[in-house]
Design an enzyme around this catalytic site. Structure first.
Site, mmCIF file in Angstrom:
data_model
loop_
_atom_site.group_PDB
_atom_site.id
_atom_site.type_symbol
_atom_site.label_atom_id
_atom_site.label_comp_id
_atom_site.label_asym_id
_atom_site.label_seq_id
_atom_site.Cartn_x
_atom_site.Cartn_y
_atom_site.Cartn_z
ATOM 1 C CG HIS A 125 -2.017 0.995 1.206
ATOM 2 N ND1 HIS A 125 -1.969 2.150 1.941
ATOM 3 C CD2 HIS A 125 -3.204 1.020 0.541
ATOM 4 C CE1 HIS A 125 -3.076 2.836 1.757
ATOM 5 N NE2 HIS A 125 -3.847 2.187 0.894
ATOM 6 C CB CYS A 126 3.973 2.075 1.841
ATOM 7 S SG CYS A 126 3.415 1.626 3.489
ATOM 8 C CB VAL A 127 5.433 1.046 -3.030
ATOM 9 C CG1 VAL A 127 6.458 0.845 -1.918
ATOM 10 C CG2 VAL A 127 4.743 -0.262 -3.372
#
Length: 351
Positions: A338-340
């Site tokens: 999700h972060c990338v």
């Protein structure tokens, strides 16, 4: 304008990512760099099965990015410090009011939060990353929605119906928004993403709250697979400090309501069985996934709990094909799938 941030499960136009370019993300050896590039490329490749993907890449890294990436992944050149698109990129919103666009579709907007390296942390650099939201906004043809709030996309979750999940340690962080009150944060989120009801969590996971963490991103502890449903990260092993932390988060969420006043249907998702990675307690989480058009790219960890967690996700995101990508290399650098990634919603015709 009347902006609303759609649920992440709503249809997407494309997915945005950023290519790892240097520093701790690439690491200190050629092998470290290869592992990072291969991990980012694996996420892009899995996502490209379901929708278009555009990767922001430094001009000098175009050649090496092309060597790793699926050739169908689009490239957009821009200077970068880091590779966490969820946090430095814009949060896309829609204006679905009458007259938003002459052709009858919703107008696409992009909220440009202030990005300052997760609270001006001494190990972070953000000179270039602070400009990426504007770069992506322009490339997407979206209306620019500036904000005075220091914020990151991983620091909140929405249901698309007016509810937003937050952590007190992010939006109220003195390193981000000193002196800002909950009421002021909520007013800005209502203006920018259409959130009319905030659920405040007390904090995030243990490792994420330490020196090289984000100080409490919500996308490690909760996700919203459908209206009224919450997936919640739970550490069942009392040896891990997140056992107590996740218990408090679970209590807070059980006592909370959606924007329309109904209690959540809460589904507990077990943390991986592995507790420590040799450096610290892990903050590995199966909730750091990304929903796509007909698909879900989820984290795996070569862990005994992978199979059970992926089954839970498949049931919660019924009708979507679940693809697992080993996320250990990502988490060793400070984040997950999700972060990338950052989704750009489809500007659909108004109802």
């Amino acid at each position: 304008m009347s902006w609303r941030m759609p649920a992440e499960t709503d249809p997407h136009e494309r997915l945005w990512m950023a290519w790892p370019s240097g520093g701790y993300t690439l690491g200190g050896t050629d092998q470290d760099a290869h592992e990072a590039r291969a991990a980012w490329a694996a996420v892009a490749r899995a996502a490209r099965r379901f929708e278009p993907v555009t990767m922001v890449v430094r001009p000098e890294d175009r050649g090496i990015a092309q060597a790793y990436l699926d050739p169908r992944v689009g490239l957009l050149e821009a200077p970068l410090d880091d590779a966490w698109m969820r946090d430095m990129g814009p949060s896309f919103v829609l204006d679905e009011s009458a007259g938003a666009r002459a052709d009858g579709t919703a107008r696409l907007g992009a909220v440009d939060w202030i990005f300052n390296g997760w609270g001006a942390q001494d190990w972070a650099s953000w000179e270039h990353d602070a400009q990426i939201a504007g770069t992506v906004t322009s490339a997407a043809g979206a209306a620019h929605v500036p904000s005075s709030l220091v914020n990151e996309g991983g620091g909140f979750q929405v249901d698309g119906l007016g509810t937003v999940l937050l952590t007190e340690t992010v939006q109220l962080d003195p390193g981000r928004n000193p002196g800002t009150t909950k009421a002021e944060v909520e007013a800005e989120l209502e203006r920018t993403i259409g959130a009319r009801h905030a659920v405040w969590l007390p904090r995030g996971l243990t490792r994420d709250s330490e020196r090289f963490g984000t100080r409490g991103h919500v996308d490690l502890v909760a996700a919203i697979p459908s209206p009224g449903t919450l997936l919640v990260h739970v550490q069942y092993n009392p040896e891990h400090p997140d056992h107590e932390v996740s218990g408090h988060i679970l209590e807070t969420l059980r006592a909370s309501r959606t924007a329309d006043g109904t209690p959540w249907d809460i589904i507990e998702v077990p943390a991986p069985a592995q507790l420590h990675d040799g450096e610290d307690w892990v903050d590995w989480s199966y909730l750091n996934h990304v929903a796509l058009n007909g698909g879900l790219v989820a984290c795996s960890f070569n862990d005994p709990h992978d199979e059970k967690a992926l089954r839970i996700l498949a049931d919660a995101y019924r009708g979507r094909h679940v693809t697992a990508v080993d996320a250990r290399v990502l988490f060793s650098r400070g984040g997950g799938i999700h972060c990338v990634t950052q989704q750009q919603p489809t500007a659909r015709p108004r109802a």
